[in-house]
Enzyme design. Sequence first.
Site, PDB file in Angstrom:
ATOM      1  N   ASP A  22      -1.404  12.483  15.143  1.00 19.51           N
ATOM      2  CA  ASP A  22      -1.644  11.276  14.344  1.00 19.51           C
ATOM      3  C   ASP A  22      -1.378  11.406  12.846  1.00 19.51           C
ATOM      4  O   ASP A  22      -1.747  12.415  12.240  1.00 19.51           O
ATOM      5  CB  ASP A  22      -3.121  10.849  14.445  1.00 19.51           C
ATOM      6  CG  ASP A  22      -3.675  10.891  15.839  1.00 19.51           C
ATOM      7  OD1 ASP A  22      -2.937  11.215  16.783  1.00 19.51           O
ATOM      8  OD2 ASP A  22      -4.882  10.597  15.995  1.00 19.51           O
ATOM      9  N   GLN A  38      -2.351  15.266  11.796  1.00 22.51           N
ATOM     10  CA  GLN A  38      -2.952  16.192  12.742  1.00 22.51           C
ATOM     11  C   GLN A  38      -1.933  17.284  13.036  1.00 22.51           C
ATOM     12  O   GLN A  38      -0.791  16.986  13.442  1.00 22.51           O
ATOM     13  CB  GLN A  38      -3.321  15.439  14.038  1.00 22.51           C
ATOM     14  CG  GLN A  38      -4.395  14.385  13.833  1.00 22.51           C
ATOM     15  CD  GLN A  38      -5.772  15.006  13.728  1.00 22.51           C
ATOM     16  OE1 GLN A  38      -6.368  15.402  14.710  1.00 22.51           O
ATOM     17  NE2 GLN A  38      -6.273  15.098  12.501  1.00 22.51           N
ATOM     18  N   TRP A  46      -0.923  20.955  21.283  1.00 23.14           N
ATOM     19  CA  TRP A  46      -2.130  20.504  20.576  1.00 23.14           C
ATOM     20  C   TRP A  46      -3.189  21.604  20.536  1.00 23.14           C
ATOM     21  O   TRP A  46      -3.396  22.307  21.524  1.00 23.14           O
ATOM     22  CB  TRP A  46      -2.672  19.255  21.299  1.00 23.14           C
ATOM     23  CG  TRP A  46      -3.806  18.586  20.576  1.00 23.14           C
ATOM     24  CD1 TRP A  46      -3.711  17.645  19.601  1.00 23.14           C
ATOM     25  CD2 TRP A  46      -5.204  18.806  20.809  1.00 23.14           C
ATOM     26  NE1 TRP A  46      -4.968  17.267  19.196  1.00 23.14           N
ATOM     27  CE2 TRP A  46      -5.900  17.957  19.914  1.00 23.14           C
ATOM     28  CE3 TRP A  46      -5.939  19.637  21.655  1.00 23.14           C
ATOM     29  CZ2 TRP A  46      -7.301  17.905  19.865  1.00 23.14           C
ATOM     30  CZ3 TRP A  46      -7.320  19.592  21.596  1.00 23.14           C
ATOM     31  CH2 TRP A  46      -7.985  18.729  20.716  1.00 23.14           C
ATOM     32  N   ARG A 145     -14.934   8.417  17.315  1.00 26.20           N
ATOM     33  CA  ARG A 145     -13.975   9.073  16.412  1.00 26.20           C
ATOM     34  C   ARG A 145     -13.048   8.103  15.682  1.00 26.20           C
ATOM     35  O   ARG A 145     -12.911   6.953  16.037  1.00 26.20           O
ATOM     36  CB  ARG A 145     -13.137  10.106  17.180  1.00 26.20           C
ATOM     37  CG  ARG A 145     -12.365   9.588  18.374  1.00 26.20           C
ATOM     38  CD  ARG A 145     -11.706  10.776  19.097  1.00 26.20           C
ATOM     39  NE  ARG A 145     -10.920  10.343  20.245  1.00 26.20           N
ATOM     40  CZ  ARG A 145     -11.424  10.203  21.465  1.00 26.20           C
ATOM     41  NH1 ARG A 145     -12.691  10.435  21.700  1.00 26.20           N
ATOM     42  NH2 ARG A 145     -10.648   9.812  22.464  1.00 26.20           N
TER      43      ARG A 145
HETATM   44  C1  FRU Z   1      -5.434  10.312  18.937  1.00 25.57           C
HETATM   45  C2  FRU Z   1      -6.514  11.361  18.839  1.00 25.57           C
HETATM   46  C3  FRU Z   1      -7.675  10.895  18.005  1.00 25.57           C
HETATM   47  C4  FRU Z   1      -8.290  12.177  17.542  1.00 25.57           C
HETATM   48  C5  FRU Z   1      -7.071  13.047  17.334  1.00 25.57           C
HETATM   49  C6  FRU Z   1      -7.287  14.498  17.638  1.00 25.57           C
HETATM   50  O1  FRU Z   1      -4.192  10.837  19.249  1.00 25.57           O
HETATM   51  O2  FRU Z   1      -6.939  11.737  20.147  1.00 25.57           O
HETATM   52  O3  FRU Z   1      -8.571  10.054  18.690  1.00 25.57           O
HETATM   53  O4  FRU Z   1      -9.023  12.034  16.378  1.00 25.57           O
HETATM   54  O5  FRU Z   1      -6.057  12.531  18.165  1.00 25.57           O
HETATM   55  O6  FRU Z   1      -6.145  15.258  17.319  1.00 25.57           O
END
Ligand code: FRU
Length: 531
Positions: A22, A38, A46, A145
């Site tokens: 994100d 992110q 991830w 979140r």
């Molecule tokens: C969306 C998400 C958010 C979270 C983030 C974690 O892609 O899942 O809800 O904050 O990515 O990386």
Amino acid sequence: NAMFSWQRTAFHFQPEGNWMNDPNGPLYHKGWYHLFYQYNPESAVWGNISWGHAVSRDLIHWLYLPYAMVPDQPYDVNGVWTGSATILPDGRIVMLYTGDTIDGVQVQNLAYPANLSDPLLLNWVKHPGNPVLVPPPGIGPKDFRDPTTAWLGPDGKWRITIGSRVGTTLGVSMVYTTDDFIKYELVDRFLHAVPGTGMWECVDFYPVSVDGSKGLDTSENGGGVKHVLKASLDDTKMDHYAIGTYFANNDTWVPDNPEEDVGIGLKLDYGRYYASKTFYDQNKERRILWGWINETDTEANDLAKGWASVQTVPRTVLFDQKTGSNIIQWPVEEVESLRLGSNEFNDVLLEPGSVVELEVGPATQLDILAEFEVEALGSENATVSEEGCGGGAAERSSIGPFGVLVLAHQSLSEFTPIYFNVANSSKGSGEAYFCADETRSSKAPDVFKQVYGSKIPVLEGENYSMRVLVDHSIVESFGQGGRRVITSRIYPTEAIYGAAKLFLFNNGTSANVKATVKVWRLNSAFIQPYF
Ligand code: FRU
């Protein structure tokens, strides 16, 4: 990895390597646009989520900076997750983000720049009293979140909204009020809730002007203002939005059209796109939208190529004054600074079943503007299949599909059609669909290829028009001036570098189509480390 280097983009933001998701906390400060994102510093999948940081003078050329935040506190050690920036009237910057705690609980944390006079905002301080918010009663520890940018209510208190769900099937957006961003009060009703939508991630909430041509700062409200509510849905993996009215007296939002509510109506982008976020650019008085383009290949491939994901080009967002029922997205004007030479093709006749090459040189970095006029059919009544785009560009109807083939090999071994399907010949009154067909985009194995698209409003007297940005492995397509947008992440293996071509096509069976096209070759942007 050189084997995949043709997939690297030339003017889309992406880190040098590893995983990105994100966009976070975008803002403009002292002459610089800031983008946080992110990021996994260690791998192309991830994990270890930190905040990457880059700055730009013009939203096109980017300089990577050191990480803004890393997971190093009990309240965010499992990840410094998504958040948003708020610029206070006195110029201070407040950053709210989600932390995944040592116990795997989602909490909201506060951070701020160590030195506001630093245009690069290199150092960030996490508030010692974090977390500032924990999941309220009735909300799951893993359903809390992605706080939004704050807006100011008529009572002088700030408000933020945070997405969640109640049970498993009611997607909701909660509102908190605050004076100081440290202590918060939960408003006792939801900003909005939609049954059947599940967890709302990355909620975005902002005003648009119904009669102006400028973007609005997040706290604007009142006459001539509507509010857009957006949620990224966990289950559809799509960004859904609706336009409606925000009632500041009780902090609720009501959609203009309940049948087009969040999650059951419009999507921001009908392609590969998620977790988007807007910010108000006080420099040019516009609202700018960022969005994340995820991969559709395998994790093994991402690891082999050493990176994953790209951000879209930043897009301006405005209310569509012509339809009154959707927003308009358009690449920021700075993209045009990359335009090199152009070619124009006027009134190209596309007979049913034709494919026509446009000589534009290497077709990997293009900005294409194309307009199509459909010749009226006689008495024949044109129809399109129920799904509109469902069958892809190989499925013929009397009018269309017609459009462009991008990242196409000379032999048509690989190509991606961006096109219209039309269900009635009389201009404007027909049902039209705007589509992107990835099914023949790549010969690579293990790549997810889909036909994307949407019904699109085409008004009386309008031709069918599209703008398409091509960037090696990313295609961003804007229909009817940006009423509908489709992003494609594709993996050509032959239609690369000099072997990538551009074609016009008309795969309809009955109607002639006349095309007028302008194509610019685009320069590469500088996207590199600052230090
Ligand atoms: C969306 C998400 C958010 C979270 C983030 C974690 O892609 O899942 O809800 O904050 O990515 O990386």
